[in-house]
Scaffold this motif. Structure first.
Motif, PDB file in Angstrom:
ATOM      1  N   VAL A   1      49.196  35.274  57.389  1.00  0.00           N
ATOM      2  CA  VAL A   1      49.235  36.072  58.609  1.00  0.00           C
ATOM      3  C   VAL A   1      50.629  36.657  58.823  1.00  0.00           C
ATOM      4  O   VAL A   1      51.617  36.180  58.259  1.00  0.00           O
ATOM      5  CB  VAL A   1      48.861  35.228  59.846  1.00  0.00           C
ATOM      6  CG1 VAL A   1      47.502  34.582  59.686  1.00  0.00           C
ATOM      7  CG2 VAL A   1      49.930  34.178  60.138  1.00  0.00           C
ATOM      8  N   ARG A   2      50.669  37.695  59.652  1.00  0.00           N
ATOM      9  CA  ARG A   2      51.889  38.172  60.310  1.00  0.00           C
ATOM     10  C   ARG A   2      51.696  37.902  61.800  1.00  0.00           C
ATOM     11  O   ARG A   2      50.632  38.207  62.349  1.00  0.00           O
ATOM     12  CB  ARG A   2      52.125  39.653  60.089  1.00  0.00           C
ATOM     13  CG  ARG A   2      52.432  40.050  58.659  1.00  0.00           C
ATOM     14  CD  ARG A   2      52.614  41.558  58.553  1.00  0.00           C
ATOM     15  NE  ARG A   2      53.735  42.039  59.378  1.00  0.00           N
ATOM     16  CZ  ARG A   2      53.605  42.755  60.502  1.00  0.00           C
ATOM     17  NH1 ARG A   2      52.393  43.084  60.961  1.00  0.00           N
ATOM     18  NH2 ARG A   2      54.656  43.154  61.182  1.00  0.00           N
TER      19      ARG A   2
ATOM     20  N   TRP B   1      58.748  39.425  64.267  1.00  0.00           N
ATOM     21  CA  TRP B   1      57.524  38.928  63.661  1.00  0.00           C
ATOM     22  C   TRP B   1      57.862  38.036  62.467  1.00  0.00           C
ATOM     23  O   TRP B   1      58.958  38.109  61.902  1.00  0.00           O
ATOM     24  CB  TRP B   1      56.647  40.108  63.198  1.00  0.00           C
ATOM     25  CG  TRP B   1      55.941  40.790  64.337  1.00  0.00           C
ATOM     26  CD1 TRP B   1      56.516  41.392  65.420  1.00  0.00           C
ATOM     27  CD2 TRP B   1      54.535  40.934  64.491  1.00  0.00           C
ATOM     28  NE1 TRP B   1      55.564  41.914  66.255  1.00  0.00           N
ATOM     29  CE2 TRP B   1      54.325  41.650  65.713  1.00  0.00           C
ATOM     30  CE3 TRP B   1      53.425  40.563  63.750  1.00  0.00           C
ATOM     31  CZ2 TRP B   1      53.066  41.972  66.185  1.00  0.00           C
ATOM     32  CZ3 TRP B   1      52.161  40.892  64.211  1.00  0.00           C
ATOM     33  CH2 TRP B   1      51.986  41.576  65.418  1.00  0.00           C
TER      34      TRP B   1
ATOM     35  N   ALA C   1      46.176  41.181  69.501  1.00  0.00           N
ATOM     36  CA  ALA C   1      47.103  42.011  68.740  1.00  0.00           C
ATOM     37  C   ALA C   1      48.413  41.294  68.416  1.00  0.00           C
ATOM     38  O   ALA C   1      49.328  41.901  67.853  1.00  0.00           O
ATOM     39  CB  ALA C   1      47.410  43.296  69.514  1.00  0.00           C
TER      40      ALA C   1
ATOM     41  N   GLU D   1      48.275  39.549  62.819  1.00  0.00           N
ATOM     42  CA  GLU D   1      47.540  40.312  61.809  1.00  0.00           C
ATOM     43  C   GLU D   1      47.224  39.376  60.666  1.00  0.00           C
ATOM     44  O   GLU D   1      48.120  38.789  60.053  1.00  0.00           O
ATOM     45  CB  GLU D   1      48.353  41.503  61.284  1.00  0.00           C
ATOM     46  CG  GLU D   1      47.609  42.267  60.198  1.00  0.00           C
ATOM     47  CD  GLU D   1      48.456  43.318  59.496  1.00  0.00           C
ATOM     48  OE1 GLU D   1      47.920  44.007  58.610  1.00  0.00           O
ATOM     49  OE2 GLU D   1      49.662  43.420  59.817  1.00  0.00           O
TER      50      GLU D   1
ATOM     51  N   LEU E   1      46.292  38.752  56.992  1.00  0.00           N
ATOM     52  CA  LEU E   1      46.417  39.460  55.722  1.00  0.00           C
ATOM     53  C   LEU E   1      45.441  38.919  54.677  1.00  0.00           C
ATOM     54  O   LEU E   1      45.074  39.631  53.740  1.00  0.00           O
ATOM     55  CB  LEU E   1      47.848  39.334  55.205  1.00  0.00           C
ATOM     56  CG  LEU E   1      48.938  39.798  56.177  1.00  0.00           C
ATOM     57  CD1 LEU E   1      50.318  39.512  55.597  1.00  0.00           C
ATOM     58  CD2 LEU E   1      48.788  41.275  56.501  1.00  0.00           C
TER      59      LEU E   1
ATOM     60  N   ARG F   1      39.674  38.467  57.061  1.00  0.00           N
ATOM     61  CA  ARG F   1      40.148  39.749  57.603  1.00  0.00           C
ATOM     62  C   ARG F   1      38.970  40.672  57.904  1.00  0.00           C
ATOM     63  O   ARG F   1      38.953  41.348  58.943  1.00  0.00           O
ATOM     64  CB  ARG F   1      41.113  40.387  56.605  1.00  0.00           C
ATOM     65  CG  ARG F   1      41.739  41.689  57.097  1.00  0.00           C
ATOM     66  CD  ARG F   1      42.696  42.256  56.053  1.00  0.00           C
ATOM     67  NE  ARG F   1      43.171  43.561  56.446  1.00  0.00           N
ATOM     68  CZ  ARG F   1      44.302  43.795  57.115  1.00  0.00           C
ATOM     69  NH1 ARG F   1      45.072  42.789  57.474  1.00  0.00           N
ATOM     70  NH2 ARG F   1      44.659  45.032  57.419  1.00  0.00           N
TER      71      ARG F   1
END
Length: 316
Positions: free
Chosen positions: A239-240, A268, A290, A293, A295, A301
């Motif tokens: 993830v980010r 981040w 939000a 994210e 990945l 995903r």
């Protein structure tokens, strides 16, 4: 301080009986040489303490000798009253015994310590269960506790999560653990861990058992928890995550982020986080919106993208 250590030796021998210099040293976190000097000091103070040499030797108080000193300082007296948990004690059937013990302890304390202990009890309250935890009904807890004390075998009907859900078990209960408001019994064969509130029926047998020498309940529970978390987090997600998202993480995911997170622009971080299952990961990351994210893996995903599109259609 030496005076406190001398009193600790006296109380250890009074409560445990014969102890070797090595055992006393390990308990007090000092060297055996220090114990030898302390024992000589107790001899000089007139304490009827004697030692035997040899393989089965050790130090021991003269039979019948007891000190009237409690050895409690202010912090220890406060901790004892804070540690008394009336809820769990009552569930075990020990509520009156706990009240009587605290009353006797309070009466034995000097006035200054009694006042501080009373202040601690009126200003701190321990409520172990979480906010959203249901009060589990544990009707068989007193019988399980009695079987633990008496070393009696139990026949139980137990409800587990997988099929067949209701099973019959013969248990040798080694000990009870209270974790986050729930009672667990550690029992042979195994030993294995059972939730007491999932016992549907219970019968105490006339048969008795003995807990194996060297069994350590606290050590077993630590190993069980470590194994539980290892089994729980069998998958990973890359993830980010934003600073706000990082604040919302908890448990193993938060620890993994702290240990392995790679900084990126805007505060981040990129990291590989442990997750329990695709379903749990989907719910976790969808809840962060939000602020994260995902990945990978690609399937996770894709599922999140589908959920976001569905939400957009619902609210659009």
């Amino acid at each position: 301080m030496k005076s406190g250590r001398l009193l600790s030796i006296l109380l250890l021998l009074q409560t445990r009986g014969r102890m070797t210099a090595a055992e006393l040293a390990a308990e007090l976190e000092v060297s055996p040489r220090t114990v030898y000097r302390d024992v000589e000091a107790l001899h000089g103070a007139g304490v009827p303490l004697y030692g035997d040499a040899g393989h089965r030797g050790g130090y021991q108080l003269l039979a019948g000798y007891r000190t009237r000193l409690t050895g409690l300082n202010a912090g220890e007296a406060e901790a004892l009253f804070l540690a008394g948990m009336p809820g769990p004690a009552a569930e075990l059937g020990l509520g009156p015994a706990l009240s009587a013990a605290q009353l006797k302890l309070r009466a034995a304390l000097p006035a200054e310590l009694r006042e501080q202990a009373d202040r601690m009890r009126t200003r701190f309250h321990l409520d172990a269960p979480g906010w959203y935890a249901d009060d589990a009904d544990v009707p068989f807890l007193p019988q399980v506790a009695d079987a633990v004390w008496q070393g009696k075998v139990l026949d139980v009907r137990y409800r587990r999560w997988k099929e067949p859900t209701d099973v019959d078990r013969r248990l040798e209960p080694y000990g009870l653990v209270l974790k986050a408001g729930r009672w667990y019994v550690v029992a042979a064969p195994g030993p294995r861990t059972y939730r007491v509130d999932q016992i549907l029926r219970l019968e105490v047998r006339g048969e008795r058992f003995a807990v194996p020498d060297g069994f350590d309940l606290a050590g077993h529970w630590r190993a069980y928890q470590a194994g539980f978390h290892a089994r729980l987090h069998r998958a990973e997600a890359e993830v980010r995550i934003s600073p706000r998202g990082a604040e919302l993480l908890g448990g193993a995911a938060a620890r993994a982020l702290e240990a392995t997170g790679v900084p990126e622009a805007g505060g981040w971080r990129r990291a590989v986080l442990p997750v329990e299952s695709p379903e749990q990961a989907h719910a976790l990351f969808l809840g962060l919106g939000a602020e994260v994210e995902v990945l990978g893996p690609p399937e996770l995903r894709r599922r999140l993208a589908e959920s976001v599109r569905a939400l957009g259609a619902l609210y659009g």
